[in-house]
Design a protein around this motif. Structure first.
Motif, PDB file in Angstrom:
ATOM      1  N   ARG B   8       0.846  -1.193   0.000  1.00 13.80           N
ATOM      2  CA  ARG B   8       0.000   0.000   0.000  1.00 13.80           C
ATOM      3  C   ARG B   8       0.877   1.237   0.000  1.00 13.80           C
ATOM      4  O   ARG B   8       1.875   1.321   0.736  1.00 13.80           O
ATOM      5  CB  ARG B   8      -0.866   0.002   1.252  1.00 13.80           C
ATOM      6  CG  ARG B   8      -1.917   1.097   1.238  1.00 13.80           C
ATOM      7  CD  ARG B   8      -2.577   1.191   2.586  1.00 13.80           C
ATOM      8  NE  ARG B   8      -3.501   0.093   2.806  1.00 13.80           N
ATOM      9  CZ  ARG B   8      -4.734   0.079   2.319  1.00 13.80           C
ATOM     10  NH1 ARG B   8      -5.165   1.061   1.568  1.00 13.80           N
ATOM     11  NH2 ARG B   8      -5.528  -0.931   2.567  1.00 13.80           N
ATOM     12  N   THR B   9       0.550   2.154  -0.843  1.00 17.02           N
ATOM     13  CA  THR B   9       1.384   3.349  -0.935  1.00 17.02           C
ATOM     14  C   THR B   9       0.788   4.523  -0.191  1.00 17.02           C
ATOM     15  O   THR B   9       1.481   5.473   0.151  1.00 17.02           O
ATOM     16  CB  THR B   9       1.576   3.754  -2.400  1.00 17.02           C
ATOM     17  OG1 THR B   9       0.292   3.836  -3.014  1.00 17.02           O
ATOM     18  CG2 THR B   9       2.446   2.750  -3.127  1.00 17.02           C
ATOM     19  N   ASP B  10      -0.497   4.502   0.037  1.00 17.68           N
ATOM     20  CA  ASP B  10      -1.098   5.632   0.764  1.00 17.68           C
ATOM     21  C   ASP B  10      -1.579   5.170   2.130  1.00 17.68           C
ATOM     22  O   ASP B  10      -1.890   4.003   2.332  1.00 17.68           O
ATOM     23  CB  ASP B  10      -2.267   6.219  -0.028  1.00 17.68           C
ATOM     24  CG  ASP B  10      -3.272   5.161  -0.382  1.00 17.68           C
ATOM     25  OD1 ASP B  10      -4.457   5.467  -0.513  1.00 17.68           O
ATOM     26  OD2 ASP B  10      -2.837   3.975  -0.518  1.00 17.68           O
ATOM     27  N   MET B  11      -1.627   6.088   3.098  1.00 21.94           N
ATOM     28  CA  MET B  11      -2.062   5.756   4.469  1.00 21.94           C
ATOM     29  C   MET B  11      -3.573   5.603   4.513  1.00 21.94           C
ATOM     30  O   MET B  11      -4.300   6.324   3.819  1.00 21.94           O
ATOM     31  CB  MET B  11      -1.653   6.859   5.449  1.00 21.94           C
ATOM     32  CG  MET B  11      -0.165   6.935   5.712  1.00 21.94           C
ATOM     33  SD  MET B  11       0.437   5.488   6.554  1.00 21.94           S
ATOM     34  CE  MET B  11      -0.164   5.826   8.190  1.00 21.94           C
ATOM     35  N   LEU B  12      -4.035   4.651   5.351  1.00 19.23           N
ATOM     36  CA  LEU B  12      -5.476   4.561   5.616  1.00 19.23           C
ATOM     37  C   LEU B  12      -5.893   5.740   6.474  1.00 19.23           C
ATOM     38  O   LEU B  12      -5.109   6.203   7.327  1.00 19.23           O
ATOM     39  CB  LEU B  12      -5.794   3.276   6.364  1.00 19.23           C
ATOM     40  CG  LEU B  12      -5.991   2.013   5.535  1.00 19.23           C
ATOM     41  CD1 LEU B  12      -6.177   0.840   6.462  1.00 19.23           C
ATOM     42  CD2 LEU B  12      -7.195   2.181   4.625  1.00 19.23           C
ATOM     43  N   PRO B  13      -7.124   6.262   6.294  1.00 17.30           N
ATOM     44  CA  PRO B  13      -7.583   7.324   7.228  1.00 17.30           C
ATOM     45  C   PRO B  13      -7.730   6.750   8.628  1.00 17.30           C
ATOM     46  O   PRO B  13      -7.980   5.550   8.796  1.00 17.30           O
ATOM     47  CB  PRO B  13      -8.928   7.749   6.645  1.00 17.30           C
ATOM     48  CG  PRO B  13      -9.367   6.592   5.819  1.00 17.30           C
ATOM     49  CD  PRO B  13      -8.133   5.941   5.281  1.00 17.30           C
TER      50      PRO B  13
END
Lengths: 405, 426
Positions: B8-13
């Motif tokens: 995963r490249t983006d953070m989870l909210p």
């Protein structure tokens, strides 16, 4: 050199008594002692002159005179024909009875409340704080008269237990009755052969003591922990029960029963005694709870964290790490609370429980008119109680105190 | 093959915290229902509180505040529980005893002035000049309460003023010992021989008088406060002296102080009150008889002083030896080192003990009812002896208990405030 010579030559001068620190303390002490003795002589000569003017003398001969009043309860045999000295002894024993029983229950309740006040349960700690603040901040005399009022106004009369339409009932299969004259409970009756049971029980007590020592040594050597509590309980109860049944149940109970207008048989615990006991226990427990709480809080948090780090369970942490250290902090205030309870028991005069203040400081004083001797005896009695209690407790305190080497 | 892996490249909210970990629910869970036994205890406690209140409140909340007798309460339809009328009707008596009603403003004034007098002692923001009034206050209070000519207490006070000025002027000239001795002698002679004629003389010229009130007319909480406050005020200097005496190197002084303290502490207060009521007059010259209230105050003072001495001794013992040695090294003499170095620290340490002593003393003033003084507890008997209020019990006791509770609880809160204020460590 010349100065020193001069001083040496001058030797002792009178002004040195005041200005030389070597002699000054001596001067002060002599002056204080003389002042004290002068005051004492003045007071005593006044007293003698006053007594003479009233035609009284000092002497304790009145102690041999027949007392002529009744005392309830009595731990040793006493009737109104007994001497004043005997009456005083009965009173002294009554004081000791209320003090000892009171200290016992106050300690149990106080420790429970003190620990519960530190509980993580919000409502419990709140209730305990309310209890402590409520009892500590209201005079003990008020609690004493209040508890007498509760006992004598809200409990049923013996008469209410009577007849088909009785409004009050006895508890525990007709063996206990709470009335406004006192509590009636079954009285053990020791029949023939009961001594054997009692001796067995005492031997079992000794056995428990030795088992405890053996088990501790064993634990230190092997690391095993036996279920000590259950084994001790078994040693205490099982042999005594076996003997009890072998001997054909020699110890029976005498149950209180309603006869006429009052209960007969059993053991009557009078309302005045209960009133003073309840009030003193509740009042002193609040103070003991505070001592226990502050004692536990005084122990560094690192101690319990260290214990957890060693892998001890919470209850073992409490009994092996926290409490032994907290006891050192708790015991001195506990001593003074015991002494306070013993001294506050003199307030029993307010509810009609006859103890030392009610006998020698009350009825005897009023009958013989010997204020001086009677109040002196009361003071001597309380002083000896206080001093011996504080001596015993100080010995105990020294044994648990941190040994500094 | 390599592109099968997924990073995963983006953070989870951020997720919101679970419902049980926030706000009220979290508080309930950690404080009340953290485990099964805890839950049981909580429910049991809530039930106990409910049970007590459901019985007490219906009894206590009654429209009976205006009733004038027990009979009134019985006859009234809407009153089914407490008869609070006794508190309204006898309020005056519970506060002032049998003090003449038209003179009761004097007690009120005394209490208000007392607050003004102790304020500079308690709060250091008030200018120091106000302490002069604190010094005058005891004499003023005596005059206000007992009445008679103002000049008698004024002349007694004048004795102290004379002694103070003698010390002030004679000490630099003739040394401390001569100064203090002269001052004490002059003051004693003044009190013994001059106070009575001088005050009568001045009173003839400028008469300032209040109606005389006898001690046995004083009762209720006014009596408790009089005994309590004068006991507290008088026992303080005595307690400090006894504590110093007990720590002293001088053998005889030490033995006398220890003997006195242990004797008083070993004996219940009620025995000492019996001494006040029956024995004290035996120890005074023939024919001297003074007021029971005064005798009680004397014995209460001695009693409180012994306990206070032990508390202060604890504070003295808790001070590190370095403080004593430092005071000596600065060249201070005994009294100076005590006054400037030791006592301020020792008293600060012993504040909680001192205040709880004072609270204890105030509560113990109820014991005077046993020797027949009409403090609130003694008054309950008098009130119940009245036909109108025969059989009244709980209402009176509850009211008195509540009053004492308010006094003592606020005192203990004040001590906490004082502790915090004086705390200098971190």
């Amino acid at each position: 050199m010349a100065m020193a010579d001069q001083n040496a030559r001058q030797g002792f001068r009178l002004s040195m008594l005041i200005y030389d620190t070597r002699y000054r303390s001596l001067t002060i002490q002599v002056v204080v002692l003389m002042g004290f003795m002068a005051g004492g002589v003045w007071l005593i000569s006044n007293m003698l002159a006053n007594l003479e003017a009233l035609g009284k003398d000092l002497g304790f001969g009145f102690l041999k005179v027949q007392a002529g009043f009744e005392i309830q309860p009595q731990l040793i045999e006493y009737s109104s024909q007994s001497s004043n000295l005997r009456a005083m002894m009965v009173g002294l024993l009554n004081t000791l009875m209320v003090a000892v029983i009171g200290c016992f229950f106050a300690t149990i309740i106080g420790v429970m409340i003190g620990v519960a006040r530190l509980s993580k349960n919000w409502i419990i700690s709140l209730l305990m704080s309310v209890y402590v603040e409520m009892f500590r901040n209201v005079p003990v005399l008020l609690w004493i008269v209040f508890s007498l009022a509760i006992l004598s106004e809200t409990l049923p009369k013996p008469n209410d237990f009577r007849g088909a339409d009785a409004t009050a009932t006895m508890y525990l299969s007709e063996s206990i009755a709470f009335t406004n004259r006192g509590f009636y409970i079954p009285l053990p009756v020791f029949g023939a052969g009961s001594m054997v049971v009692v001796i067995t029980f005492i031997l079992a007590l000794v056995g428990v003591f030795f088992f405890g020592r053996w088990s501790k040594t064993r634990q230190e050597q092997t690391g095993d922990i036996l279920p000590n509590f259950w084994i001790k309980l078994a040693i205490l109860v099982v042999p005594a029960l076996i003997i009890f049944f072998i001997m054909g149940r020699p110890i029976g109970l005498d149950y209180p029963a309603l006869k006429g207008f009052n209960f007969q048989g059993g053991l009557k615990i009078g309302t005045p005694f209960l009133a003073i006991l309840f009030a003193l226990v509740a009042y002193t427990a609040a103070f003991i709870a505070e001592a226990v709480r502050s004692g536990i809080q005084a122990i560094d948090k690192g101690q319990s964290e260290a214990a957890f780090a060693l892998g001890l369970r919470p209850n073992r942490t409490m009994s092996l790490i926290i409490l032994p250290q907290a006891l050192r902090v708790i015991i001195p205030p506990l001593i003074s609370q015991y002494l306070n309870l013993a001294k506050n028991s003199s307030l029993a005069v307010a509810v009609g429980y006859i103890e030392i203040m009610g006998t020698i400081g009350g009825s005897v004083l009023n009958q013989t008119g010997r204020e001086m001797e009677c109040i002196l005896l009361v003071m001597v009695a309380y002083l000896s109680i206080s001093l011996s209690v504080s001596m015993i407790m100080n010995l105990y305190n020294n044994s648990v105190k941190l040994k500094e080497r | 093959m390599a592109d099968l892996s997924f990073v995963r490249t983006d953070m989870l909210p951020d997720q919101p915290a679970p419902l049980g970990e926030t706000g009220v629910l979290r508080w309930l869970r950690t404080n009340l229902f953290s485990s099964i036994p805890n839950t049981i205890i909580t429910i049991a406690a809530i039930y106990a509180v409910y049970f007590t209140l459901s019985h007490f409140l219906p009894w206590a909340i009654q429209p009976s505040w205006t009733k004038t007798s027990m009979r009134d309460c019985f006859d009234s339809v809407e009153v089914t529980g407490a008869c609070w009328g006794v508190v309204t009707e006898r309020f005056n008596q519970l506060m002032f005893g049998f003090y003449p009603p038209d003179q009761q403003w004097r007690i009120m004034l005394t209490v208000v002035l007392m607050l003004a007098a102790i304020a500079p002692v308690l709060f250091d923001k008030i200018p120091r000049k106000a302490l002069v009034f604190s010094a005058i206050y005891p004499f003023l209070a005596f005059w206000l309460i007992w009445g008679d000519s103002v000049w008698a207490p004024a002349m007694v006070m004048a004795g102290f003023v004379i002694a103070y000025y003698i010390i002030k002027f004679l000490n630099p000239v003739a040394g401390a010992i001569v100064g203090i001795t002269t001052a004490v002698l002059v003051a004693v002679i003044w009190w013994l021989y001059a106070v009575v004629p001088v005050s009568i003389f001045i009173n003839n010229i400028i008469p300032i008088e209040l109606d005389i009130v006898k001690s046995r007319e004083i009762g209720g909480f006014a009596l408790s406060i009089i005994i309590g406050v004068s006991g507290i005020a008088l026992s303080f200097p005595l307690g400090v002296i006894l504590a110093l005496g007990r720590q002293s190197d001088m053998f005889i002084v030490k033995v006398l102080c220890v003997g006195f303290i242990e004797f008083i502490r070993g004996v219940p207060l009620i025995a000492l009150l019996f001494v006040a009521s029956t024995l004290l007059s035996f120890f005074l010259p023939k024919g001297t008889s003074f007021d029971l209230l005064l005798r009680v105050v004397i014995l209460v003072t001695l009693f409180a002083a012994a306990y206070l001495a032990e508390v202060i001794r604890g504070g003295l013992a808790a001070l590190p030896t370095g403080q004593y040695e430092a005071a000596d090294a600065l060249g201070l003499d005994y009294w100076k080192s005590m006054q400037l170095i030791i006592m301020p620290q020792a008293l600060k340490i012993s504040i909680p003990g001192i205040v709880s002593n004072f609270i204890g003393l105030f509560k113990d003033t109820t014991l005077v009812s046993i020797i027949g003084l009409l403090d609130p507890v003694g008054l309950t008997l008098a009130i119940r002896g009245d036909v109108d209020w025969a059989g009244i019990l709980w209402e009176l006791y509850l009211f008195i208990a509540l009053m004492f509770w308010i006094f003592t609880f606020s005192m203990s809160r004040y001590s906490m405030y004082l502790e915090r204020k004086l705390k200098t460590s971190h």
